[in-house]
Scaffold this active site. Structure first.
Site, short mmCIF file in Angstrom:
data_model
loop_
_atom_site.label_atom_id
_atom_site.label_comp_id
_atom_site.label_asym_id
_atom_site.label_seq_id
_atom_site.Cartn_x
_atom_site.Cartn_y
_atom_site.Cartn_z
N ASP A 106 2.11 -0.73 0.36
CA ASP A 106 2.46 0.69 0.47
C ASP A 106 3.70 0.88 1.35
OD1 ASP A 106 1.35 0.00 2.90
OD2 ASP A 106 0.05 1.76 3.05
N LYS A 157 -2.21 -0.32 20.00
CA LYS A 157 -2.19 1.08 20.43
C LYS A 157 -2.04 1.25 21.94
CE LYS A 157 -4.41 2.54 16.30
NZ LYS A 157 -5.59 2.87 15.57
N ASP A 217 6.41 3.77 5.12
CA ASP A 217 5.16 3.53 4.42
C ASP A 217 4.70 4.86 3.80
OD1 ASP A 217 2.50 4.63 5.74
OD2 ASP A 217 3.89 4.20 7.36
P1 GTP Z 1 -5.96 4.47 4.11
O1 GTP Z 1 -7.37 4.49 3.56
O2 GTP Z 1 -5.30 5.78 3.99
O3 GTP Z 1 -5.88 3.90 5.50
O4 GTP Z 1 -5.08 3.52 3.19
P2 GTP Z 1 -5.31 2.01 2.74
O5 GTP Z 1 -6.70 1.84 2.26
O6 GTP Z 1 -4.25 1.70 1.76
O7 GTP Z 1 -5.16 1.17 4.06
P3 GTP Z 1 -3.85 0.69 4.79
O8 GTP Z 1 -2.82 1.74 4.73
O9 GTP Z 1 -4.24 0.20 6.12
O10 GTP Z 1 -3.43 -0.55 3.90
C1 GTP Z 1 -2.16 -1.14 3.94
C2 GTP Z 1 -1.99 -1.91 2.64
O11 GTP Z 1 -2.97 -2.92 2.51
C3 GTP Z 1 -2.10 -1.04 1.41
O12 GTP Z 1 -1.17 -1.48 0.45
C4 GTP Z 1 -3.52 -1.30 0.92
O13 GTP Z 1 -3.64 -1.18 -0.50
C5 GTP Z 1 -3.73 -2.72 1.34
N1 GTP Z 1 -5.13 -2.99 1.69
C6 GTP Z 1 -5.82 -2.45 2.74
N2 GTP Z 1 -7.06 -2.94 2.76
C7 GTP Z 1 -7.16 -3.79 1.71
C8 GTP Z 1 -8.22 -4.61 1.22
O14 GTP Z 1 -9.33 -4.64 1.75
N3 GTP Z 1 -7.96 -5.37 0.11
C9 GTP Z 1 -6.75 -5.35 -0.50
N4 GTP Z 1 -6.59 -6.12 -1.58
N5 GTP Z 1 -5.73 -4.59 -0.07
C10 GTP Z 1 -5.94 -3.82 1.03
#
Ligand code: GTP
Length: 359
Positions: A106, A157, A217
């Site tokens: 992202d 943090k 992001d």
């Molecule tokens: P929020 O629920 O809004 O926090 O978003 P998110 O679920 O995308 O979490 P975050 O922004 O922390 O994730 C950063 C990146 O890692 C994103 O591209 C997510 O798709 C990816 N990501 C986060 N957790 C996982 C996971 O458990 N598995 C996989 N495959 N990708 C993940």
């Protein structure tokens, strides 16, 4: 070099846009976000990518297929439940026999991946973490380094008193394959909290690769909007807007309609008389904007119908919505298939879930 892109998160902060559409597929200037990430990897000579998927996997696979359209080999690894950043990569370990890239799926950045790869191999690093500066680092994980860029401390943090740097983890790593031995299989595990700090404690060489290039992001609707706007005004070197207003194929724009840029109008859109669009504005394909409608600084996805005199400002409207005549939508985010009744004024700041009929 191979790459793993993490695209299995729930994208909760970007809801309601991510109820039906995975975060990786939200349109940025009318192309899925992930397409920019893949094209950039291709430019840096990455030829094989693993997409680590979980939530809403199918639309991603359906769109990108085997990757040949983008000149890349794509493999898909599915997690039944999200395994976290490191758990997801562990799941793809069979593909990873040499140093590899890991990217949060992202993040949009102009980071010079080729230079980062050179740095990684020259410094004989076990794990190299890209860093980016932020104004307020207190809600992020800070990374302190010595003069050669070797990581000396991770700080989660911090309070303002503890802040010694404004450089944060930019969500791009280069890892040696044996780093994955720190990750148990089929276990929810994160690089940031459960892999990098123990590596540091073991005295393994972890390096940071700072860069102040464009970085954004798309975790929240605001940042998603900023990315679209930044690209339109040329802040990234990955999109060169030569024209103020880009009109799509088969568009039908009435001569009395006014479109002021920066704006991208998708294909097959109809804009009726005296409608006014003032940028930054993006509309997807198949939108119908009827007479006297006003759209200001907004992102409209595909097949949206905006009826006479409706006003939309600072909002994001997902696919197939219908905004009734004279309705007013400000600072709001509408999921797919939302109907706003004629004359209804949405409370500013609304987030409306897909399929809702409002007013
Ligand atoms: P929020 O629920 O809004 O926090 O978003 P998110 O679920 O995308 O979490 P975050 O922004 O922390 O994730 C950063 C990146 O890692 C994103 O591209 C997510 O798709 C990816 N990501 C986060 N957790 C996982 C996971 O458990 N598995 C996989 N495959 N990708 C993940």
């Amino acid at each position: 070099m191979k790459a793993v892109i993490l695209v299995g998160g729930l994208g909760t902060r970007l809801r309601p846009l991510t109820i039906n559409t995975p975060k990786a597929m939200v349109p940025v200037l009318n192309a899925p976000f992930l397409e920019y990430v893949i094209r950039r990897l291709r430019q840096h000579n990455v030829r094989e990518i693993v997409l680590a998927l979980s939530h809403l996997a199918q639309p991603i696979e359906d769109y990108f297929g085997n990757g040949s359209r983008l000149g890349i080999r794509l493999n898909y690894i599915l997690e039944e439940t999200p395994l976290g950043t490191a758990g997801a990569v562990k799941n793809a370990e069979n593909f990873l026999d040499e140093p590899f890239l890991v990217l949060n799926g992202d993040i949009f950045t102009d980071l010079d991946l080729t230079a980062m790869m050179d740095f990684h191999s020259k410094s004989r690093s076990k794990a190299t973490i890209a860093l980016t500066p932020v104004d307020d680092p207190t809600s992020y994980g800070l990374i302190e380094t010595d003069a050669k860029g070797r990581v000396t401390r991770f700080l989660e943090k911090p309070s303002w008193k503890q802040v010694t740097t404004n450089m944060i983890n930019a969500g791009t790593y280069i890892l040696e394959p044996d780093v994955m031995s720190y990750v148990p299989p089929q276990t929810k595990f994160s690089f940031e909290h459960e892999v990098f700090p123990p590596l540091l404690e073991q005295g393994e060489p972890i390096y940071a690769y700072p860069s102040s290039c464009y970085w954004m992001d798309i975790g929240t609707p605001e940042k998603y909007f900023w990315l679209n706007k930044d690209l339109l005004i040329g802040k990234s070197n990955q999109y060169h807007s030569v024209e103020q207003v880009v009109i799509g194929e088969q568009d039908n724009i009435h001569p009395t309609a006014q479109v002021t840029g920066p704006a991208v109008i998708g294909s097959n859109c109809t804009i009726w008389q005296k409608a006014r669009l003032s940028g930054p504005v993006i509309t997807g394909s198949g939108c119908i904007i009827l007479e006297n409608a006003i759209i200001k600084e907004s992102i409209i996805w595909h097949d949206v119908r905006i009826e006479p005199g409706a006003q939309v400002s600072h909002s994001i409207i997902a696919n197939n919505c219908r905004l009734g005549a004279g309705s007013i939508i400000e600072d709001s985010v509408l999921g797919d298939n939302v109907t706003v009744s004629s004359g209804h004024r949405l409370e500013p700041g609304s987030k409306i879930w897909p399929g809702t009929i409002v007013g």
